[in-house]
Design a protein around this motif. Structure first.
Motif, PDB file in Angstrom:
ATOM      1  N   MET A   1      38.587  50.190  55.086  1.00  0.00           N
ATOM      2  CA  MET A   1      40.249  49.514  55.204  1.00  0.00           C
ATOM      3  C   MET A   1      40.966  50.943  54.697  1.00  0.00           C
ATOM      4  N   SER A   2      42.024  51.428  55.363  1.00  0.00           N
ATOM      5  CA  SER A   2      43.725  52.268  54.874  1.00  0.00           C
ATOM      6  C   SER A   2      44.031  51.652  53.409  1.00  0.00           C
ATOM      7  N   GLU A   3      44.725  51.553  52.971  1.00  0.00           N
ATOM      8  CA  GLU A   3      45.446  51.363  51.905  1.00  0.00           C
ATOM      9  C   GLU A   3      46.862  51.214  52.128  1.00  0.00           C
ATOM     10  N   THR A   4      47.295  51.186  53.951  1.00  0.00           N
ATOM     11  CA  THR A   4      48.604  51.094  54.441  1.00  0.00           C
ATOM     12  C   THR A   4      48.315  49.883  55.375  1.00  0.00           C
ATOM     13  N   ASP A   5      46.828  49.308  54.709  1.00  0.00           N
ATOM     14  CA  ASP A   5      46.634  48.043  55.998  1.00  0.00           C
ATOM     15  C   ASP A   5      47.361  46.905  55.800  1.00  0.00           C
ATOM     16  N   PRO A   6      47.739  46.532  57.222  1.00  0.00           N
ATOM     17  CA  PRO A   6      48.657  45.419  56.759  1.00  0.00           C
ATOM     18  C   PRO A   6      48.560  44.049  56.186  1.00  0.00           C
ATOM     19  N   LYS A   7      47.118  44.044  56.200  1.00  0.00           N
ATOM     20  CA  LYS A   7      46.281  42.366  55.645  1.00  0.00           C
ATOM     21  C   LYS A   7      46.478  43.067  54.283  1.00  0.00           C
ATOM     22  N   SER A   8      46.178  43.969  53.686  1.00  0.00           N
ATOM     23  CA  SER A   8      45.635  44.224  51.779  1.00  0.00           C
ATOM     24  C   SER A   8      47.318  44.649  51.462  1.00  0.00           C
ATOM     25  N   VAL A   9      48.197  44.501  52.000  1.00  0.00           N
ATOM     26  CA  VAL A   9      49.304  44.991  51.497  1.00  0.00           C
ATOM     27  C   VAL A   9      49.614  43.994  51.457  1.00  0.00           C
ATOM     28  N   GLN A  10      49.374  42.616  52.613  1.00  0.00           N
ATOM     29  CA  GLN A  10      50.426  41.294  52.473  1.00  0.00           C
ATOM     30  C   GLN A  10      49.376  40.656  51.499  1.00  0.00           C
ATOM     31  N   ASP A  11      48.401  40.691  51.120  1.00  0.00           N
ATOM     32  CA  ASP A  11      47.539  40.348  49.971  1.00  0.00           C
ATOM     33  C   ASP A  11      47.836  40.952  48.344  1.00  0.00           C
ATOM     34  N   LEU A  12      47.942  42.019  48.204  1.00  0.00           N
ATOM     35  CA  LEU A  12      48.878  42.018  46.983  1.00  0.00           C
ATOM     36  C   LEU A  12      49.871  41.568  47.171  1.00  0.00           C
ATOM     37  N   THR A  13      50.765  41.375  47.493  1.00  0.00           N
ATOM     38  CA  THR A  13      51.985  40.737  47.389  1.00  0.00           C
ATOM     39  C   THR A  13      52.241  39.555  47.318  1.00  0.00           C
ATOM     40  N   ALA A  14      50.990  38.853  47.685  1.00  0.00           N
ATOM     41  CA  ALA A  14      50.807  37.448  47.229  1.00  0.00           C
ATOM     42  C   ALA A  14      50.299  37.121  45.716  1.00  0.00           C
ATOM     43  N   VAL A  15      49.265  38.188  45.521  1.00  0.00           N
ATOM     44  CA  VAL A  15      48.711  37.929  44.310  1.00  0.00           C
ATOM     45  C   VAL A  15      50.143  38.109  43.233  1.00  0.00           C
ATOM     46  N   VAL A  16      50.783  39.730  43.851  1.00  0.00           N
ATOM     47  CA  VAL A  16      51.992  39.778  42.605  1.00  0.00           C
ATOM     48  C   VAL A  16      53.074  38.633  42.967  1.00  0.00           C
ATOM     49  N   GLN A  17      53.094  38.643  43.899  1.00  0.00           N
ATOM     50  CA  GLN A  17      54.255  36.814  43.572  1.00  0.00           C
ATOM     51  C   GLN A  17      53.393  35.975  42.891  1.00  0.00           C
ATOM     52  N   THR A  18      52.508  35.436  43.209  1.00  0.00           N
ATOM     53  CA  THR A  18      51.724  34.255  42.352  1.00  0.00           C
ATOM     54  C   THR A  18      51.915  35.012  40.946  1.00  0.00           C
ATOM     55  N   LEU A  19      51.621  36.185  40.756  1.00  0.00           N
ATOM     56  CA  LEU A  19      51.365  36.312  39.117  1.00  0.00           C
ATOM     57  C   LEU A  19      52.578  36.454  38.080  1.00  0.00           C
ATOM     58  N   LEU A  20      53.921  37.009  39.111  1.00  0.00           N
ATOM     59  CA  LEU A  20      55.460  36.452  38.789  1.00  0.00           C
ATOM     60  C   LEU A  20      55.972  34.733  38.411  1.00  0.00           C
ATOM     61  N   GLN A  21      55.524  33.612  39.391  1.00  0.00           N
ATOM     62  CA  GLN A  21      55.265  33.022  39.524  1.00  0.00           C
ATOM     63  C   GLN A  21      54.818  31.773  38.089  1.00  0.00           C
ATOM     64  N   GLN A  22      53.596  32.242  37.687  1.00  0.00           N
ATOM     65  CA  GLN A  22      53.263  32.049  37.206  1.00  0.00           C
ATOM     66  C   GLN A  22      53.804  32.805  35.386  1.00  0.00           C
ATOM     67  N   MET A  23      54.133  33.821  35.204  1.00  0.00           N
ATOM     68  CA  MET A  23      55.528  34.303  34.615  1.00  0.00           C
ATOM     69  C   MET A  23      56.291  33.489  33.985  1.00  0.00           C
ATOM     70  N   GLN A  24      56.996  33.261  34.816  1.00  0.00           N
ATOM     71  CA  GLN A  24      57.865  32.410  35.278  1.00  0.00           C
ATOM     72  C   GLN A  24      57.617  30.639  34.774  1.00  0.00           C
ATOM     73  N   ASP A  25      56.673  30.367  35.164  1.00  0.00           N
ATOM     74  CA  ASP A  25      56.449  28.842  34.670  1.00  0.00           C
ATOM     75  C   ASP A  25      56.219  29.172  32.921  1.00  0.00           C
ATOM     76  N   LYS A  26      55.604  30.110  32.528  1.00  0.00           N
ATOM     77  CA  LYS A  26      55.701  30.219  31.432  1.00  0.00           C
ATOM     78  C   LYS A  26      56.879  30.519  30.934  1.00  0.00           C
ATOM     79  N   PHE A  27      57.966  31.248  31.166  1.00  0.00           N
ATOM     80  CA  PHE A  27      58.893  31.245  30.505  1.00  0.00           C
ATOM     81  C   PHE A  27      59.243  30.295  30.509  1.00  0.00           C
ATOM     82  N   GLN A  28      59.137  29.675  30.877  1.00  0.00           N
ATOM     83  CA  GLN A  28      60.523  28.408  31.356  1.00  0.00           C
ATOM     84  C   GLN A  28      60.189  27.201  29.901  1.00  0.00           C
TER      85      GLN A  28
END
Length: 72
Positions: free
Chosen positions: A1-28
């Motif tokens: 798979m190439s790094e610009t593969d839409p599936k890997s970009v979507q996966d990375l975006t989902a991981v980053v969004q989950t991580l940010l949500q977890q951080m926001q929950d902990k800060f709250q």
């Protein structure tokens, strides 16, 4: 798979969004705890000030302007 593969970009975006949500929950959670502790401390300080004023009244001491204490 190439790094610009839409599936890997979507996966990375989902991981980053989950991580940010977890951080926001902990800060709250931390923010809520800090506010709760501040409220509790404020109540305790108010109670302490009232108790000191009651003791001063019982001892016959009044506070006058300038912070000096005078016996009645």
């Amino acid at each position: 798979m190439s790094e610009t593969d839409p599936k890997s970009v979507q996966d990375l975006t989902a991981v980053v969004q989950t991580l940010l949500q977890q951080m926001q929950d902990k800060f709250q959670t931390m923010s809520d705890q800090i506010i709760g502790r501040n409220d509790e401390m404020s109540t305790r300080i108010d109670d302490l000030e009232k108790n000191i004023a009651d003791l001063m009244t019982q001892a016959g001491v009044e506070e006058i302007e300038g912070g000096e204490k005078v016996a009645k």
